[in-house]
Design an enzyme around this catalytic site. Structure first.
Site, PDB file in Angstrom:
ATOM      1  N   SER A 543     -11.044  -6.120  10.498  1.00  0.00           N
ATOM      2  CA  SER A 543     -11.201  -6.370   9.053  1.00  0.00           C
ATOM      3  C   SER A 543     -12.770  -6.375   8.907  1.00  0.00           C
ATOM      4  O   SER A 543     -13.434  -5.465   9.541  1.00  0.00           O
ATOM      5  CB  SER A 543     -10.476  -7.212   8.542  1.00  0.00           C
ATOM      6  OG  SER A 543     -10.439  -7.145   7.087  1.00  0.00           O
ATOM      7  N   ASP A 626      -1.783   0.384   7.033  1.00  0.00           N
ATOM      8  CA  ASP A 626      -2.834  -0.185   6.518  1.00  0.00           C
ATOM      9  C   ASP A 626      -3.509   0.341   5.278  1.00  0.00           C
ATOM     10  O   ASP A 626      -4.245   1.323   5.385  1.00  0.00           O
ATOM     11  CB  ASP A 626      -4.144  -0.650   7.550  1.00  0.00           C
ATOM     12  CG  ASP A 626      -5.082  -1.789   6.999  1.00  0.00           C
ATOM     13  OD1 ASP A 626      -5.055  -2.053   6.096  1.00  0.00           O
ATOM     14  OD2 ASP A 626      -5.964  -1.930   7.758  1.00  0.00           O
ATOM     15  N   HIS A 658      -2.101  -4.146   8.108  1.00  0.00           N
ATOM     16  CA  HIS A 658      -3.443  -4.636   8.791  1.00  0.00           C
ATOM     17  C   HIS A 658      -3.272  -5.376   9.938  1.00  0.00           C
ATOM     18  O   HIS A 658      -4.547  -5.683  10.722  1.00  0.00           O
ATOM     19  CB  HIS A 658      -4.104  -5.378   7.555  1.00  0.00           C
ATOM     20  CG  HIS A 658      -5.326  -5.772   7.451  1.00  0.00           C
ATOM     21  ND1 HIS A 658      -6.313  -4.732   7.612  1.00  0.00           N
ATOM     22  CD2 HIS A 658      -6.109  -6.823   7.385  1.00  0.00           C
ATOM     23  CE1 HIS A 658      -7.591  -5.108   7.491  1.00  0.00           C
ATOM     24  NE2 HIS A 658      -7.342  -6.251   7.459  1.00  0.00           N
TER      25      HIS A 658
END
Length: 682
Positions: A543, A626, A658
């Site tokens: 991320s 995601d 994610h």
């Protein structure tokens, strides 16, 4: 055979084949059972909790319910088997345990005796119930489930039953990992007596909004007054573009007798979440963020007197952010969890304005407390809590509220962990380029020998505002990295919580600035040690940690031999144009890239602008579902690396979001992760 011995035998059988090695392996990690949701009985004597186990071969998990004496003893299963049983809560009289189970085909509320006998289905709803709660007097239940609130494709075109399409006219058409559909999560309530419900009422009838709020909301977002006459809930009653750019959720209170709803947080423009009625029903508390659009703002604990309707902040001057909140059974204290110095601790708050000490830290262990439950015995509060550390998955502890030693009462993974050699975890303070100190965790390989040299991994945290605390991750597991022969360097760089508001805020608008310098300061400091092979180091992260990897690829000045980025942000312009929670880049990047003048983030801090400097092999991992950081971010990064003729690999899980949540995908992820590192760092 005693229940405790049964658990021990089951654990031995489960782990016998996996633990032939004495260090952490991917299969080891996925075979650990996951303990959660401890809930104390009203008399404070028994804890019910959940245990989730994964079957690697079947590629799925299953959740069971157990009980254990609050002071420790033999645990016993009360709802176990091939079905999923979770969300156990004690009936206020302590005579029954309520829980969710899919034994009737869909998730419904059931109840059972505390020993697991006399199971009875309470609700008969169409579809799954996702959360529920009961009033303290036992007279009323609320529950949440999906209801259809608007027309779908086949309502619009009934003559095209096989058509497969999605049509949208506004934003928030997808969120985190799912596409917007015709359904919303609504709250229902019904009178309850002896396992039977009256006809439920939808308290959000006709509204196209979600409560609990998606994607992560649960029963913490909904509260019922002790007498069952009022239901408070968190909701963001917006849609489309307005929803996508705002964090303004509110606290609504529904009157079950008048069938009316009141917004009690009106005028407060940030997140307002997680209401809780006082035991006497005269007050309500909730968590509130002050700054509109800033999803990582400090949570404040607000209190409203329901008679005068006056609202007061109870945490003025407290520089940390509370999360879970609960009243003490007597109503004299409020308990909560808040991070401090890269750990998550338990605290108490006295709401009396005349109190000499308003806030008191209850625990100071180098661990993370993640959940807690309180009961009352003989005018004294009793608490149990779930806690974990970098070296241990979650177990349940009895908390001594007088400040003495806390006692571990579950040992679900004790057999497994006893067979694994773990590495030493060290706290190290590193000086940043601006003179401030960075709390950094350093994790050493098992059987560490300081006379040898080891490759090192710089772990880059995501968030951006998410603490590198004492978490035990089932993917980014520091002990797993250390077990593969690496020294792990995990700094709490600028922009992470638990070090005060200012430290947390310093990432916003400065992604490629001090935060990146902090990361390099940490690895540079540790790499000076004689046992670190500074010529064989890697940087990894997910991320915002993936963003950090992409940024460092263009700015690391030959420090690293390999990079791994999971679901990372690569191109800030295309990220802004394809993510769903637009309030996040609006605040953290300074607005859209077409703003005049263009915010400096797009020019100065987008990794895509520095690909010409890339020179190091990189593994790019990105998943098909995601929607927060769309897969094209990873594709752009991988394509750029290969066009620069840099060795690269693209690993994608089409059905994962994610995260990586399926056991076999998780094991594959670990194998690819260490295969890439070993190729270039060993």
């Amino acid at each position: 055979m005693k229940p405790g011995n049964l658990l021990l035998c089951v654990s031995l059988l489960t782990f016998q084949s996996v633990y032939s090695q004495d260090v952490m392996k991917p299969e080891t990690l996925w075979s650990l059972q996951r303990v959660a949701e401890p809930r104390l009985s009203p008399d404070g004597k028994t804890v019910v909790y959940s245990v989730k186990a994964y079957d690697i071969r079947e590629n799925k998990g299953n959740n069971d319910l157990w009980v254990v004496p609050a002071n420790g003893g033999s645990p016993a299963p009360v709802a176990a088997g091939p079905l999923n049983d979770n969300s156990a809560r004690w009936r206020p009289d302590g005579k029954k345990i309520l829980y969710l189970s899919n034994q009737s085909g869909s998730m419904q509320i059931w109840e059972m005796d505390p020993d697991g006998s006399n199971k009875l289905q309470v609700t008969q709803e169409t579809g799954d119930i996702s959360a529920y709660g009961m009033s303290a007097d036992g007279s009323r239940i609320w529950f949440a489930k999906e209801v259809k609130t608007k027309k779908d494709l086949h309502d619009l075109y009934p003559d095209l039953p096989k058509a497969d399409a999605m049509i949208y006219d506004d934003l928030m058409y997808r969120h985190w990992d799912e596409w917007e559909d015709a359904n919303s999560s609504h709250i229902f309530t019904a009178a309850y007596a002896n396992g039977k419900l009256a006809a439920p009422t939808d308290i959000m009838l006709g509204e196209d909004f979600d409560a609990p709020m998606k994607p992560f909301g649960g029963d913490e977002q909904i509260a019922i007054s002790p007498d069952g006459k009022k239901i408070a809930y968190s909701c963001k009653k917006m849609s489309g573009r307005e929803y996508a750019v705002s964090t303004n959720s509110e606290i609504y209170v529904y009157d079950t007798e008048k069938a009316t709803t009141e917004n009690i947080s009106k005028g407060m423009e940030g997140y307002d979440m997680n209401p809780a009625f006082s035991p006497d029903g005269k007050s309500i508390i909730w968590l509130s963020m002050k700054t509109p659009g800033y999803e990582a703002d400090r949570n404040r604990i607000m209190l409203m007197d329901l008679n005068t309707k006056t609202t007061t902040e109870l945490t003025t001057g407290f520089d940390y952010t509370p999360s879970a909140i609960a009243w003490s059974p007597g109503g004299k204290l409020i308990y909560f969890i808040a991070g401090i110095n890269a750990t998550e601790q338990l605290w108490s708050l006295n709401p009396d304005p005349k109190a000499d000490v308003k806030i008191h830290q209850l625990t100071m262990d180098v661990v993370d407390y993640t959940d807690f439950s309180v009961a009352r015995i003989k005018k004294e509060d009793v608490m149990v809590a779930a806690r974990m550390s970098i070296s241990a998955p979650t177990e349940i502890y009895h908390i001594d509220l007088k400040g003495n030693a806390n006692k571990q009462i579950t040992f679900t993974n004790g057999v497994a962990l006893s067979k694994i050699k773990l590495g030493k975890v060290e706290k190290r303070m590193v000086k940043a380029t601006d003179g401030k100190e960075i709390l950094t965790w350093v994790i050493y390989p098992p059987n560490f020998d300081p006379s040898k040299k080891y490759p090192a991994i710089l772990y880059c945290q995501g968030g951006p505002q998410s603490t590198v605390s004492q978490f035990f991750s089932y993917r980014w597991n520091f002990q797993m990295m250390a077990a593969n022969g690496y020294i792990v360097v995990a700094p709490n760089r600028r922009g992470l919580p638990s070090f005060g508001e200012q430290w947390n805020l310093e990432i916003s608008g400065d992604w490629g600035g001090q935060a990146m310098r902090d990361l390099l300061s940490a690895i540079d400091d540790v790499s000076k040690e004689p046992y670190v092979d500074a010529s064989h180091m890697a940087a990894v992260g997910a991320s915002f940690g993936g963003y950090s990897v992409y940024w460092l690829e263009g700015h690391h000045e030959k420090r690293f031999k390999a990079f791994i980025a999971h679901c990372g942000v690569f191109n800030l312009e295309s990220m802004y144009g394809s993510t769903e929670e637009v309030w996040f880049p609006d605040f953290d990047l300074g607005g859209p890239y077409w703003k005049n003048p263009m915010p400096k983030s797009y020019r100065d801090f987008s990794p895509s602008n520095f690909v010409q400097n890339w020179d190091t092999p990189i593994l790019v991992i990105h998943n098909g579902h995601d929607f927060r950081v769309p897969i094209t971010q990873g594709m752009e990064a991988f394509n750029s690396a290969r066009l620069m003729n840099i060795p690269a690999r693209f690993l994608s899980f089409p059905e994962e979001s994610h995260w990586v949540l399926k056991p076999q995908n998780g094991i594959l992820w670990q194998r690819e992760f260490f295969s890439w590192l070993d190729k270039y760092c060993k």
